[in-house]
Each structure stands twice: as C-alpha cells, then as structure tokens.
Design a protein around this motif. Structure first.
Motif, short mmCIF file in Angstrom:
data_model
loop_
_atom_site.label_atom_id
_atom_site.label_comp_id
_atom_site.label_asym_id
_atom_site.label_seq_id
_atom_site.Cartn_x
_atom_site.Cartn_y
_atom_site.Cartn_z
N VAL A 5 0.84 -1.21 0.00
CA VAL A 5 0.00 0.00 0.00
C VAL A 5 0.87 1.26 0.00
N LEU A 6 1.94 1.24 0.80
CA LEU A 6 2.76 2.45 0.94
C LEU A 6 3.56 2.76 -0.32
N PHE A 7 4.15 1.72 -0.93
CA PHE A 7 5.07 2.01 -2.04
C PHE A 7 4.47 1.69 -3.40
N PHE A 8 3.96 0.45 -3.58
CA PHE A 8 3.39 0.12 -4.89
C PHE A 8 2.15 0.97 -5.17
N MET A 9 1.37 1.25 -4.14
CA MET A 9 0.16 2.04 -4.35
C MET A 9 0.39 3.52 -4.00
N HIS A 10 1.63 3.88 -3.74
CA HIS A 10 2.05 5.29 -3.62
C HIS A 10 1.47 6.03 -2.42
N LEU A 11 0.94 5.32 -1.43
CA LEU A 11 0.35 6.05 -0.31
C LEU A 11 1.40 6.87 0.42
N HIS A 12 2.63 6.34 0.48
CA HIS A 12 3.71 7.02 1.17
C HIS A 12 3.93 8.44 0.62
N TYR A 13 3.64 8.60 -0.70
CA TYR A 13 3.88 9.90 -1.33
C TYR A 13 2.60 10.70 -1.51
N SER A 14 1.50 10.22 -0.97
CA SER A 14 0.20 10.86 -1.25
C SER A 14 -0.14 11.92 -0.22
N SER A 15 -1.24 12.65 -0.51
CA SER A 15 -1.66 13.74 0.37
C SER A 15 -2.19 13.20 1.69
N ARG A 16 -2.31 14.09 2.65
CA ARG A 16 -2.84 13.69 3.96
C ARG A 16 -4.26 13.18 3.85
N LEU A 17 -5.04 13.78 2.94
CA LEU A 17 -6.44 13.37 2.79
C LEU A 17 -6.53 11.91 2.39
N LEU A 18 -5.64 11.49 1.46
CA LEU A 18 -5.66 10.09 1.02
C LEU A 18 -5.23 9.18 2.16
N LYS A 19 -4.22 9.65 2.92
CA LYS A 19 -3.77 8.84 4.06
C LYS A 19 -4.90 8.67 5.06
N LEU A 20 -5.63 9.77 5.27
CA LEU A 20 -6.76 9.73 6.21
C LEU A 20 -7.84 8.76 5.71
N THR A 21 -8.05 8.76 4.39
CA THR A 21 -9.06 7.87 3.82
C THR A 21 -8.71 6.41 4.10
N VAL A 22 -7.42 6.07 3.86
CA VAL A 22 -6.99 4.69 4.12
C VAL A 22 -7.10 4.39 5.62
N ALA A 23 -6.72 5.37 6.44
CA ALA A 23 -6.79 5.17 7.90
C ALA A 23 -8.23 4.90 8.33
N ALA A 24 -9.18 5.56 7.67
CA ALA A 24 -10.59 5.35 8.04
C ALA A 24 -10.98 3.90 7.78
#
Lengths: 107, 553
Positions: free
Chosen positions: A64-83
C-alpha cells in the motif's frame, strides 16, 4: 491548449518512484514470503497464526505504501486509508468483546 | 390557506427550449448517458419498479395474515414471500432510494458542479444495480429464497435448498452499486465545490449524503465478504460458520449486522437530509442549529458502526458484551434527537405553509420519532428478551423505514419534482395522498406494536385466533396505504404532460439548484456560480429577487 496542459500538471501530484525502490520492495516481499513458508514448518503453538498474520500485515503495508504510492500521497488520502483500517479494527475489536467474554461466569 | 408557491403566468409560460431532457433523444442517449440527472431518472424508474414488486409481496403477506390459519398460501411459500419482500425493499428500494435518485440529481447542483466526479462510474453503478435486480428476480422466479432477508446461518448454509446463492449474488452486485454511488458523492463534495462553497455553506442535504457515503464505502464491503463466505460455505463447506469444523454461526451475525445496522442509517440519513431542506423552505427559516444538525449526521454514521450486536442479544452472545452494546445503542438516540429537536425549533416562529412536501415531512417527524423511541425499548436488554422476534420489532423498523424513509422519499420527490421535470404535480390530490399515506401507515403498523407486545412472533403464516382483530386492522390499513402509494404513481406521470409550468423557483427556496432553470441544462450551470452567502439565507434570496425585479422594470 498550453494552459490546459499546465493546469493538468499542477493538479496531478505525480510522484515518480525510482526503479531501485520498487526492486527493493519486491525483493523484501519475496523474502517475507519465503519466511512465511519456512516458519510454517516450525510449530510455535499459539504464535503460528500471530507471526503469519504479522508478516502478512507488514507485506500489505509495503504494497500500500510504495506500490500504491500512499507514502507519497496527500494527507487526505492517508486519512481515507486510515478510516478503512479504523473501521476494520472496530469490526475485529468489538466482535472480540463477545468472543472473549462469552464463557465468563459459565464455568 | 396561505401558500408560498409562485408559478409563472401559465398563459405565457413555456418550458426552457433546451434542457437535460431534450438535449438528446432516443433510448441509447439514456442508456449510455453520463449525465447525473438522467442517471437519477433511470434509478427512479428502476427503484419504482422494484417498489411495486416489494409492495405486492407485502400485500400478499397482509392478506395471508387476515385470518389466523395459514390458508392463502403454503407456509414455505409464505417464508419465501416475506424473504423476498425484505430483500427487495431493503437492498433494491430503500438503500438506493434517496441517494441514487434525488441525491444523484442534486449533489452536483447543490455544490455548484457540472456533474459528479466520475460520471461513467455513476452509470456503471446503475448497471450493477440492474444486474443485482435481475439476479434477485431470477432467484424469485426460479423458486425463491426462504432465509429471510438476513440470510441467517446455519439456516442459509446448511438447511435450505433454495436459491440462496443467486439472491446473495444479486445483493453483492447491488452492494457495489451503492459503494460506487458513495465514492462519487465523497469525491464530488471534496473536490468539486464551487468557489465560495465552504463546508459550512453546504446545504444539510449534502452533509446527510456525505455521512451516508461514508457508511456505504466502509460498511458495504463487509456485507459483500459475508455473502461470499455464505456462498463458499454452501458450495465448498469451508467451515467458517460451521461449529463442527471450528466455525461459529454467530460470526455470520456479527459480520452481517456490522453492515446491516449501519445500513439502517444508509436508509434513514438521506431521508433526514431531505427533511432538513423541506422544513427550512416551508418555514422560511434557516435550519436551527445548522452545525449541530450537520455534525449529528456524521455522528450517526460513526455511532452506527458501534451498535450492531443489539440484533443478537438473545442469540447467546456474551452478556458483558451485550451490556456494552446496549449502552452504545442508547447513544445513537442522541444525534437523532438533536435532529428532531432542531427541526422542531426551526418550525418555531417560522412562517409555516402546508404544501405536500411539508405534509410528508411532518409525517416523517412524527413517525420517525415513534420508530426511534421504540428502538430504545429494544436496546434495553431486559425488554428486548420479551419484544425481539415479535411483531413489535416489525412495527419498530417499519416506523423507521417506511414511516421515516419512505415519507422522506415522497417529500423529496414532490419537493424537487418541479426542478426535475419543469412541471408541478397536482397540489390538491397530492395533499390527499399524503394524508391517506399517513392514516394508512398508522392503521397498518400501530396494531403491530400491540401484537408484538402481546407476544405474536414474526415470520409465521398462522397465529392464534385472539390476535385476529388487530391483524384485520393491520391488513385494512395496508390497503389504505396501498392507495396512498398508488396515487403518486398515477398523478406524477400525469403531471409530466398536464402539470402546470413550474418556473425556476416555485417554492422561493434558497438552494443553488433553485436559481437555475427547471429542468436544468445538461451542464447544470451556464457559468460556475460563486457562493457568497450561507445556506438557507432567505434575506439573500429576497434581495436577489428584488434586484431582479428592478432590473426588469
């Protein structure tokens, strides 16, 4: 036309991940798969499932973090995954309140 | 009686030359459209179709229960009829009812956008819904399902030889359709608000749908997984729900209700969203406690995930766990009550008029309150043992779902009908329909509270003769209710041709959707609007109208 192209570039926050990082993650995933397979030959009692799940979670996080680029994504996207993860934890933990205490006081 | 309706002079009024309805013609222009308004209409036709089927099944149930013995149909047919009624009404009518029709039509208009964020995914969601509907209908035609709409294990996995997998596939597909709708709404609200449209200037309709979308996206996948597990259990006996293989049938209940209780809020939150708009417009006042109503929607969505075990209190779950869930269930009453109190305060000293949408909204407030408060009875552990699995529960959730959501849906359809079609529905007959629906509803479902309290169990085709009087009341009420629902199905299509021309803003409402032509252009806005005032700002509207008159003069 030029303006439009510029806008598109500004909007899309594209982060190019360099191939060595992909390769490193890929090799880590392969190594962890080998580890899961290897460890399944050793009987660790209750830790059989715990360790297998821990490795699986770690692998999923890498994907999720690297292949799906979450590590480089905005806070909103991180929050979405966290939800999503939070909801999953609710499902597990509140269901466990039943399983853990179902037999209390019965025996 | 006073009214706020102001229609253009009918002698000279015309529908706009160009609108989303006449932009293109032909069946394919509808089946391949990306326009959120056309997709909303497609949804409206489809859910009305399924509502009729579900309604006929409800009629059959009430006919069977007119007399104590099981005489109209065989008992296993009765099981199939009420199962199909539940499956169709919950998954194919109530869940998509307001979001996929009115929500789909209005969310872009209300946030000032030209369409939803993903028009093709929006169309795909309709096709998935239709696919799901075909699966469910196939299950019915091939011989039916008799698990109840809850697919309870081990009944659904081990003991029944009916079309469980086919029906489950249908719900799986319909589930993805609602995930896509939710996804579209969330992205649209985040990314496509017009300049000046801050979160706290959004109409409460949008807040309600935002909260609904959160549940759709986070909850529905769990239902999909659960139904796949049921299918795998039936076909391959994997043993997740089978105690002889180390599984647990109650695990199914946990997983199923983890979605299906929040799904109750998927069904009611959009209804509440409609009511906020209607109450404000027909009271000529800003919704009292806007922020509280907005956050209570989100609170309901969050708390909704913490209460599911109250469906399982008598199933042998841990009593300690039940205690926790009982307490949390009580908590959901708080945000719901905040909404009811705030709507009541909005009415206070408002300039109230009684157009049809308002009558339905009043129906909603009264019936939802009864439905909600009887939920407190059921959340109480001791009372629940007596009341659960009786007609008390049936009455309780019909008060919430039918008395609440269906009333809100009809309020919404009437309220935005002039915007969707450019024409007014006939006012007198629609007011009559609203009153008939209310009376029919009370006569149908109130006796069921008494029946349940007296101990009549649900899901049985036969009952002791002592219960007959109340059952006759209930069946009689159902026929009144049937008339109440049939009337809009007749006069709304009639109004498409013969209704009065509505003009842009027949209700003098403040929302962005009312400031553009009816029916709207395919692009919604000629120019993307700039929002420079709060939602429900009637002074702004008065100033604007005055200014327009001066310009024309």
């Amino acid at each position: 036309m030029t303006e439009k192209t510029q806008e598109t570039h500004q909007d899309a926050e594209v982060h190019v991940v360099k191939p060595p990082i992909y390769l490193a993650i890929f090799l880590t995933l392969l190594a962890l798969t080998a580890l899961t397979t290897g460890i399944s030959f050793i009987d660790l009692g209750v830790f059989n499932a715990v360790i297998a799940l821990a490795i699986a979670c770690f692998k999923a996080s890498l994907v999720v973090l690297f292949f799906m680029h979450l590590h480089y994504s905005s806070r909103l996207l991180k929050l979405t995954v966290a939800a999503g993860i939070f909801t999953f934890l609710l499902l597990i933990s509140l269901t466990m309140t039943d399983y853990i205490s179902r037999a209390w006081g019965m025996f | 009686m006073s009214t706020i309706v102001s229609l253009p002079d009918q002698a000279t009024a015309k529908l706009p030359a160009k609108s989303y309805l006449n932009q293109e013609y032909g069946l394919m222009s509808w089946l391949l459209t990306g326009d959120h308004k056309r997709i909303a209409i497609l949804y409206m036709i489809s859910i009305s179709f399924f509502f009729v089927i579900g309604g006929v099944l409800a009629g059959l149930i009430r006919l069977e229960l007119l007399t104590p013995p099981s005489d109209l149909m065989a008992t296993d047919t009765y099981n199939k009829v009420f199962s199909m009624h539940g499956i169709i009404m919950v998954f194919l009518f109530l869940v998509p009812s307001v979001p996929a029709t009115i929500g789909n039509f209005l969310i872009p208009l209300m946030v000032g956008a030209r369409d939803l964020a993903f028009p093709k995914i929006n169309l795909l969601s309709w096709y998935l819904y239709v696919g799901g509907g075909i699966f469910v209908l196939s299950a019915m035609v091939l011989g039916g399902v008799d698990t109840g709409w809850t697919f309870t294990t081990p009944l659904s996995t081990h003991y029944l030889n009916t079309h469980v997998v086919t029906a489950a596939m249908g719900i799986f597909l319909a589930g993805f359709s609602s995930i896509f709708t939710g996804l579209n709404f969330i992205v649209t609200v985040h990314r496509m608000r017009c300049p000046g449209m801050t979160w706290f200037r959004l109409p409460l309709f949008v807040w309600g749908h935002y909260a609904t979308s959160i549940i759709m996206i986070l909850g529905t996948p769990v239902l999909a997984i659960t139904l796949v597990l049921v299918a795998l259990e039936r076909t391959m006996s994997i043993g997740v729900f089978d105690p002889t293989k180390g599984g647990d049938p109650l695990l199914f209940q946990h997983l199923f209700w983890f979605y299906s209780h929040p799904a109750v809020y998927i069904m009611i939150l959009p209804g509440m969203a409609v009511i906020s708009e209607v109450i404000s417009t027909f009271s000529r006042k800003r919704v009292f406690g806007y922020t509280a109503v907005a956050f209570s929607s989100v609170a309901i969505a969050v708390f909704g995930f913490l209460v599911w075990e109250h469906h399982m209190f008598i199933m042998g779950v841990s009593q300690y766990s039940a205690l926790v869930f009982s307490l949390m269930t009580m908590l959901v009453a708080v945000p719901s009550a905040i909404k009811i109190f705030n709507w009541s305060m909005t009415l206070y000293k408002g300039s109230i008029t009684f157009e049809t949408p308002m009558l339905y909204a009043f129906g909603f407030i009264g019936l939802f309150t009864i439905g909600g408060l009887t939920g407190i009875f059921l959340a109480t552990l001791g009372m629940d043992i007596h009341l659960t699995e009786t007609y008390f529960i049936v009455a309780h959730f019909h008060f919430v779902m039918v008395g609440g959501m269906l009333m809100a849906y009809l309020a919404g359809v009437h309220f935005w009908w002039p915007k969707m079609t450019g024409r007014m529905y006939p006012e007198a007959i629609s007011k009559t329909a609203a009153v008939i629906t209310f009376i029919g509803f009370i006569v149908t479902f109130f006796p069921q509270f008494l029946l349940g309290y007296l101990g009549m169990p649900r899901r049985y085709a036969a009952y002791p003769a002592d219960f007959q009087v109340l059952n006759v009341f209930s069946t009689a009420g159902a026929s009144i209710l049937g008339i109440g629902y049939m009337l809009p199905m007749l006069y709304l299509p009639w109004s498409l041709i013969y209704g009065q021309i509505a003009g842009n803003n027949p209700w003098q409402a403040t929302g962005l959707e009312w400031q553009i032509q009816s029916p709207p252009l395919t692009e919604n806005f000629v120019e993307i609007p700039i929002m420079d005032h709060e939602a429900y700002d009637y002074e702004w509207l008065a100033n604007k109208t005055q200014h327009e008159v001066q310009t024309v003069g």
